[in-house]
Design an enzyme around this catalytic site. Sequence first.
Site: not given
Ligand code: PSU
Length: 324
Positions: A44, A179
């Site tokens: 990604e 996370k």
């Molecule tokens: N993993 C990481 N850092 C990130 C992400 C994942 O170590 O920045 C990103 C991925 O693209 C994931 C996104 O899909 O964070 C999730 O964002 P949200 O909570 O807005 O859906």
Amino acid sequence: MSEAALTTSLYTLRCVNNFRFSPVVISDEVATAIREGRGVVALETTIVVHGLPSPINFDVARECEASVRKGGAIPATIGLLEGRVVVGLSESELNALADPGRHAAKFSSRDLGVALATGTDGATTVAGTITIARRVGISVMATGGLGGVHRDAHDTFDESADLTALSRTSAVVVASGVKSILDIGATLERLDTLGVPVVGYQTRQFPGFYLRDSGFSLDWSVASAEEAAATFLRHREFSSSGLLVANPVAAKKELDRAMHDAALDSALATVQLEGLSGKEVTPALLSEFARHTSGVSVQVNRDLVVANAELAGEIATSLALALA
Ligand code: PSU
Ligand code: MN
């Protein structure tokens, strides 16, 4: 010709005229690998453009690609550039996408069509990336931490579209859990409801992103990349959902727990104070975490995503072998 048929054919004609070109461009190396049935891993770009500070973000992107190759597979970094989806971004394309002056957006699955129709540049999240990967025949992706249910979701309804995308997209996602800024228990419940199996990689404890153990245990674990690939192939016979392979950060690289908890409290408080919502929440929490730990969290994030890319490479290789 009936009026309905006439309308349909006029509509079709208009679509063909307006949409003569494919909105998806695949690099030569990735296209060849897909055609030959070799292992390919989707990477990604949200983590590069919005998740990590410059210039370390470019190092991480390069290291992830090298790790996928170390695992025996071909990396396919994905993003939207100049009105096209690019599968297998070159270094200069990635530099262009991450150039702060370009203000590249953050795209989940739902944004793809609108972004293409309006020619808007953007990085893809896990949801956006697996949606594109599936469309071109790639079934493995690596990330740092999956998105999930936010801690205040009972008020905000903020739940990452990564979960629903994984529920309807047949792909293996390798991540160090979700996370730790999230409500981990609620996220695991949602993955259960959505029919997404979660298997620990050589562990029965669900990883906590910056920490090896989130405190939640899992029903399943796999011992090897081969077993993860075999699990996915069996799962695919019964479900169109994806599979989450949860790979904990190496023991000597995890964040100190006291430092983690203090940074988390501070990050959550800051984001609430600033009244952030939607797409901005996750990047803001990660950057607050980095500030509070003086960059230590960034190093941990780097270590874990690079390790996940290598495991994803091994899984994609095993999958290709099993299907050969
Ligand atoms: N993993 C990481 N850092 C990130 C992400 C994942 O170590 O920045 C990103 C991925 O693209 C994931 C996104 O899909 O964070 C999730 O964002 P949200 O909570 O807005 O859906
Ligand atoms: Mn959200």
